[in-house]
Scaffold this active site. Structure first.
Site, PDB file in Angstrom:
ATOM      1  N   GLU A  47      -1.647  -9.160   4.435  1.00 54.81           N
ATOM      2  CA  GLU A  47      -1.564  -9.589   5.832  1.00 54.81           C
ATOM      3  C   GLU A  47      -2.919  -9.729   6.513  1.00 54.81           C
ATOM      4  O   GLU A  47      -2.995 -10.242   7.632  1.00 54.81           O
ATOM      5  CB  GLU A  47      -0.678  -8.618   6.629  1.00 54.81           C
ATOM      6  CG  GLU A  47      -1.275  -7.240   6.845  1.00 54.81           C
ATOM      7  CD  GLU A  47      -1.094  -6.258   5.694  1.00 54.81           C
ATOM      8  OE1 GLU A  47      -1.337  -5.066   5.920  1.00 54.81           O
ATOM      9  OE2 GLU A  47      -0.719  -6.656   4.578  1.00 54.81           O
ATOM     10  N   CYS A  59       0.837  -1.197   0.000  1.00 57.42           N
ATOM     11  CA  CYS A  59       0.000   0.000   0.000  1.00 57.42           C
ATOM     12  C   CYS A  59       0.879   1.257   0.000  1.00 57.42           C
ATOM     13  O   CYS A  59       1.563   1.514  -0.997  1.00 57.42           O
ATOM     14  CB  CYS A  59      -0.997  -0.050   1.154  1.00 57.42           C
ATOM     15  SG  CYS A  59      -2.389   1.091   0.967  1.00 57.42           S
ATOM     16  N   HIS A  62      -3.513  -5.405   0.889  1.00 57.30           N
ATOM     17  CA  HIS A  62      -2.941  -5.839   2.170  1.00 57.30           C
ATOM     18  C   HIS A  62      -2.969  -7.363   2.268  1.00 57.30           C
ATOM     19  O   HIS A  62      -3.982  -7.951   2.640  1.00 57.30           O
ATOM     20  CB  HIS A  62      -3.717  -5.200   3.334  1.00 57.30           C
ATOM     21  CG  HIS A  62      -3.421  -3.759   3.484  1.00 57.30           C
ATOM     22  ND1 HIS A  62      -2.366  -3.292   4.238  1.00 57.30           N
ATOM     23  CD2 HIS A  62      -4.000  -2.668   2.931  1.00 57.30           C
ATOM     24  CE1 HIS A  62      -2.325  -1.977   4.163  1.00 57.30           C
ATOM     25  NE2 HIS A  62      -3.303  -1.567   3.374  1.00 57.30           N
TER      26      HIS A  62
END
Length: 182
Positions: A163, A73, A161
């Site tokens: 994660e 990002c 993202h």
């Protein structure tokens, strides 16, 4: 053991990037983005997301460390801007579930996710032009540059993202980056 440091650009998910790597058995820790480059001993770096391009610390210097770098990002946006690309406001703003089309199935980080993957991404800001040497490796109907790569320099970036639980194949993306770092 491969060591990958997560550079904290003050994003809300930085701890999840660290945890994803740790859970894969990677030697990892979070370091502040104002850590002197000479103090970073790593086989790879993750430039975390964050709220502001004005607060990316020493990220420009980290790109010269001759280790693979994954920008997530804001980390990707900083990489693009530092290296001569362009970043602008996105049309769609906040976080959303997005279908991303992988354009290069040979890309070492996102290629295995082809032909498409579901991700969780913010598009408040996004890369609008990739820097020289980079290829656009993923796109979506809300963002032209969802991922970019310069494999010759081992520099990679994703708008989304990996994660977070909402991203379908986030762990695979981190495993691919780990393989680049090894």
């Amino acid at each position: 053991m491969t060591r990958i440091l997560v550079v904290d650009n003050h994003g809300q998910f930085t701890h999840l990037e660290h945890r994803a790597l740790r859970d894969m058995g990677v030697d990892t820790e979070i370091v502040d983005n104002d850590t002197p480059p000479a103090d970073l001993d790593a086989d790879g770096l993750v430039l975390s997301g964050g709220p502001s391009m004005d607060d990316v610390g020493n990220c420009a210097d980290y790109l010269d460390l001759d280790v693979p770098v994954l920008g997530i990002c804001l980390g990707m946006q900083a990489m693009a801007e530092i290296l001569g690309g362009e970043v602008g406001s996105g049309d769609y703003g906040g976080y959303a579930d997005v279908t991303v089309e992988v354009l290069d199935d040979d890309d070492p980080v996102v290629g295995s996710l082809a032909p498409e993957t579901r991700v969780w991404a913010s598009h408040a800001d996004e890369v609008t032009a990739v820097p020289d040497g980079f290829a656009r490796t993923a796109t979506s109907d809300v963002c032209d540059v969802e991922a970019m790569a310069d494999p010759d320099r081992d520099l990679y970036g994703v708008q989304w993202h990996p994660e977070v639980a909402h991203t379908a194949e986030g762990e695979e993306l981190f495993e691919n980056f780990l393989a680049v770092c090894e």
